[in-house]
Design an enzyme around this catalytic site. Structure first.
Site, short mmCIF file in Angstrom:
data_model
loop_
_atom_site.label_atom_id
_atom_site.label_comp_id
_atom_site.label_asym_id
_atom_site.label_seq_id
_atom_site.Cartn_x
_atom_site.Cartn_y
_atom_site.Cartn_z
N ASN A 1 0.78 -1.46 0.03
CA ASN A 1 0.03 0.01 -0.12
C ASN A 1 0.87 1.08 0.08
O ASN A 1 0.30 2.34 0.09
CB ASN A 1 -0.87 0.09 1.20
CG ASN A 1 -0.26 0.13 2.71
OD1 ASN A 1 0.98 0.07 2.66
ND2 ASN A 1 -1.02 0.06 3.66
N THR B 1 4.62 2.88 4.07
CA THR B 1 6.11 3.09 4.62
C THR B 1 7.08 2.63 3.38
O THR B 1 8.27 2.86 3.59
CB THR B 1 6.65 2.39 5.67
OG1 THR B 1 6.55 0.98 5.68
CG2 THR B 1 5.61 2.99 7.14
N ASP C 1 -3.83 -2.64 -0.16
CA ASP C 1 -3.85 -2.83 1.32
C ASP C 1 -4.30 -4.41 1.95
O ASP C 1 -5.33 -4.77 1.69
CB ASP C 1 -4.67 -1.81 2.08
CG ASP C 1 -4.18 -1.71 3.60
OD1 ASP C 1 -4.39 -2.61 4.24
OD2 ASP C 1 -4.07 -0.44 3.99
N LEU D 1 5.19 -9.87 4.43
CA LEU D 1 6.04 -8.87 4.90
C LEU D 1 5.34 -7.49 5.36
O LEU D 1 5.96 -6.69 6.04
CB LEU D 1 7.09 -8.79 4.33
CG LEU D 1 8.59 -9.63 4.44
CD1 LEU D 1 8.08 -11.01 3.95
CD2 LEU D 1 9.82 -9.05 3.81
N ASN E 1 -6.29 -12.54 5.83
CA ASN E 1 -6.52 -12.48 4.55
C ASN E 1 -5.36 -13.09 3.83
O ASN E 1 -5.94 -14.11 2.84
CB ASN E 1 -6.53 -10.71 3.94
CG ASN E 1 -7.85 -10.29 4.64
OD1 ASN E 1 -8.65 -10.89 4.79
ND2 ASN E 1 -7.60 -8.88 4.63
N TYR F 1 2.08 -3.19 17.55
CA TYR F 1 3.03 -4.01 16.83
C TYR F 1 3.21 -5.25 17.66
O TYR F 1 3.27 -6.33 17.03
CB TYR F 1 4.33 -3.20 16.86
CG TYR F 1 5.28 -3.89 15.71
CD1 TYR F 1 5.15 -3.94 14.36
CD2 TYR F 1 6.45 -4.25 16.44
CE1 TYR F 1 5.94 -4.44 13.70
CE2 TYR F 1 7.66 -4.90 15.53
CZ TYR F 1 7.25 -5.01 14.07
OH TYR F 1 8.14 -5.42 13.31
N LYS G 1 1.63 -8.75 16.23
CA LYS G 1 2.50 -9.70 15.72
C LYS G 1 2.36 -10.99 16.39
O LYS G 1 2.64 -12.17 15.84
CB LYS G 1 4.06 -9.31 15.62
CG LYS G 1 4.37 -8.15 14.57
CD LYS G 1 4.49 -8.82 13.35
CE LYS G 1 4.93 -7.73 12.28
NZ LYS G 1 5.33 -8.24 10.90
N TYR H 1 -4.09 -21.72 11.92
CA TYR H 1 -4.25 -22.37 10.63
C TYR H 1 -3.71 -23.47 10.09
O TYR H 1 -4.20 -24.50 9.17
CB TYR H 1 -4.03 -21.12 9.41
CG TYR H 1 -5.19 -20.36 9.14
CD1 TYR H 1 -5.74 -19.29 10.05
CD2 TYR H 1 -5.89 -20.40 7.71
CE1 TYR H 1 -7.09 -18.63 9.65
CE2 TYR H 1 -7.17 -19.63 7.47
CZ TYR H 1 -7.49 -18.87 8.57
OH TYR H 1 -8.65 -18.15 8.11
P1 NAD Z 1 9.25 -1.59 6.07
O1 NAD Z 1 8.48 -0.40 6.62
O2 NAD Z 1 10.27 -1.05 5.08
O3 NAD Z 1 8.31 -2.45 5.10
C1 NAD Z 1 6.99 -2.72 5.05
C2 NAD Z 1 6.29 -2.46 3.84
O4 NAD Z 1 4.93 -2.86 4.09
C3 NAD Z 1 6.16 -1.22 3.21
O5 NAD Z 1 6.63 -1.09 2.10
C4 NAD Z 1 4.79 -0.77 3.49
O6 NAD Z 1 4.27 0.14 2.54
C5 NAD Z 1 3.96 -2.00 3.38
N1 NAD Z 1 2.78 -2.01 4.29
C6 NAD Z 1 2.50 -1.78 5.58
N2 NAD Z 1 1.05 -1.89 5.96
C7 NAD Z 1 0.52 -2.45 4.75
C8 NAD Z 1 -0.48 -2.82 4.40
N3 NAD Z 1 -1.80 -2.72 5.20
N4 NAD Z 1 -0.84 -3.62 3.05
C9 NAD Z 1 0.03 -3.58 2.32
N5 NAD Z 1 1.30 -3.30 2.61
C10 NAD Z 1 1.59 -2.64 3.74
O7 NAD Z 1 9.58 -2.49 7.27
P2 NAD Z 1 10.77 -3.68 6.92
O8 NAD Z 1 11.60 -3.18 7.58
O9 NAD Z 1 11.20 -3.93 5.54
O10 NAD Z 1 10.01 -4.80 7.49
C11 NAD Z 1 9.25 -5.78 6.80
C12 NAD Z 1 8.68 -6.86 7.55
O11 NAD Z 1 9.76 -7.53 8.42
C13 NAD Z 1 7.62 -6.30 8.30
O12 NAD Z 1 6.62 -7.38 8.70
C14 NAD Z 1 8.23 -6.09 9.82
O13 NAD Z 1 7.41 -6.38 10.91
C15 NAD Z 1 9.22 -7.18 9.86
N6 NAD Z 1 10.74 -7.03 10.60
C16 NAD Z 1 11.25 -6.06 10.31
C17 NAD Z 1 12.62 -6.11 11.22
C18 NAD Z 1 13.65 -4.99 10.82
O14 NAD Z 1 14.55 -4.74 11.68
N7 NAD Z 1 13.61 -4.34 9.65
C19 NAD Z 1 12.55 -6.39 12.40
C20 NAD Z 1 11.61 -7.48 12.94
C21 NAD Z 1 10.51 -7.77 11.80
#
Ligand code: NAD
Ligand code: UDP
Length: 333
Positions: A37, A40, A61, A76, A102, A148, A152, A162
């Site tokens: 979406n 971020t 989304d 992710l 979903n 968060y 999670k 599931y």
């Molecule tokens: P990020 O914010 O760069 O990427 C998240 C992406 O998800 C973004 O592109 C955002 O636009 C998209 N998004 C958010 N909500 C959405 C929705 N409802 N529908 C569709 N798209 C949506 O973050 P990241 O660091 O790349 O993290 C990616 C995943 O890894 C996340 O699930 C995060 O919880 C997990 N994670 C990351 C870290 C880290 O250190 N980077 C640590 C633990 C977990």
């Protein structure tokens, strides 16, 4: 190896980690559908492969259902930095819970494996160190990080339910602090904040006394683990920690960043955010034994690559042109 033309789905594929995952999947021959979406994430993160014939982007989304035919799902989508996920906590929870539902329904209808990007935040402010997967955590259910952390945790529950109820092939990894190119300069995370401040000659912001620790994993190492986890055919009884156990206090990290950037950046102390975990380090024995994985990029090397990325990203267009002109002139001198 011959691969199906039915795409693998990467939700959150325009984000920091997701974009690296999409790139790696394309590189090994997969068809990739990225759904995001752009809350971020950014299309800039996709620019290196946006026009690749085996890549497609769809703005969507995940709190809304998706009907598609896919061959695997990497879930992710979710803002990951505390600043980002606290901006609209209700939407963060919806993304974690409704979004997971979903995607699980989609996995069930397509009868394909699904991997959940969970987080070390499920351990909260851990009372056990390092964190082993069978530790249940110490989480505040009503604080500013809870949207968060609890979101999670609930998603993990859904993934295991599931599997038990519907036999969906679910995999859960708990990602510890990950960093690298394509992090956003303004995402508020410690690595981006420190490097960007040091490059700009501004003071590095230490929250609290700086004695809290984190363990930092370079994004390429994490992406290898994500793909290994999806490819692994054995049933994973528990989630798998995904991280590099190299542990630093924030003061040690600041010192290393200053050394790598050069010049003497001052430190400034700001208040510690609510519920900021004091220590965090993964036990990665499961990743080693089940997935035959270990991190290969040291923190020093990964930070150097990330510094170079931010250095290039921060140079204004004009200066970049001038410096490339100088390089060309020098080459011809
Ligand atoms: P990020 O914010 O760069 O990427 C998240 C992406 O998800 C973004 O592109 C955002 O636009 C998209 N998004 C958010 N909500 C959405 C929705 N409802 N529908 C569709 N798209 C949506 O973050 P990241 O660091 O790349 O993290 C990616 C995943 O890894 C996340 O699930 C995060 O919880 C997990 N994670 C990351 C870290 C880290 O250190 N980077 C640590 C633990 C977990
Ligand atoms: N932090 C800091 N200065 C900053 C940003 C973060 O000292 O400019 C600290 C923060 O308080 C936390 C650690 O660095 O203890 C990691 O913060 P980040 O937001 O990167 O990740 P998380 O808290 O989710 O692990």
């Amino acid at each position: 190896m011959t691969r199906t033309t039915t795409p693998v789905l990467v939700t959150g594929g325009a984000g920091f980690i997701g974009s690296h995952l999409c790139e790696a999947l394309i590189a090994r021959g997969d068809y990739v559908l990225c759904v995001d979406n752009l809350m971020t994430g950014s299309l800039d993160n996709l620019s290196d492969f946006m026009r690749h014939p085996r890549f497609e982007f769809r703005r969507h989304d995940i709190t809304e259902p998706l009907e598609l035919k896919v061959s695997a799902i990497y879930n992710l989508a979710c803002p990951a930095s505390p600043v980002d996920y606290q901006r609209d906590p209700v939407h963060t929870l919806r993304t974690c819970v409704q979004g997971a539902l979903n995607m699980l329904e989609l996995a069930r209808s397509c009868d394909v494996p699904i991997l959940q990007a969970s987080t070390s935040e499920v351990y909260g402010d851990p009372l056990q160190h390092p964190q082993v997967e069978n530790y249940w955590g110490n989480v505040n259910p009503i604080g500013s990080r809870s949207c968060y952390d609890e979101g999670k945790r609930c998603a993990e529950t859904l993934f295991y339910d599931y599997f038990r109820m519907h036999g969906v092939d679910t995999r859960v990894i708990r990602i510890f602090n990950t960093y690298g190119p394509r992090m956003q300069a303004s995402d508020g995370r410690v690595v981006s904040n420190f490097i960007v401040s040091a490059l700009k000659g501004m003071p590095l912001t230490i929250y609290g006394d700086g004695q809290q620790t984190r363990s930092f994993c370079y994004v390429d190492d994490l992406v290898r683990l994500i793909i290994a986890c999806m490819d692994n055919k054995t049933r994973h009884e528990t989630p798998i920690n995904a991280g590099n156990p190299e542990e630093y206090t924030m003061l040690e990290l600041a010192e290393l960043v200053c050394e790598l950037v050069g010049g003497a950046s001052a430190l400034t102390h700001l208040a510690l955010p609510e519920d900021d975990p004091k220590r965090r380090k993964p036990d990665i024995e499961q990743a080693r034994t089940v997935l035959d994985w270990k991190p290969e990029v040291s923190v020093r090397e990964g930070l150097t690559r990330t510094r170079d990325y931010f250095r290039a990203a921060l140079i204004p267009e004009r200066a970049r042109k001038e410096s490339s002109l100088e390089t060309r002139e020098a080459a011809h001198a």
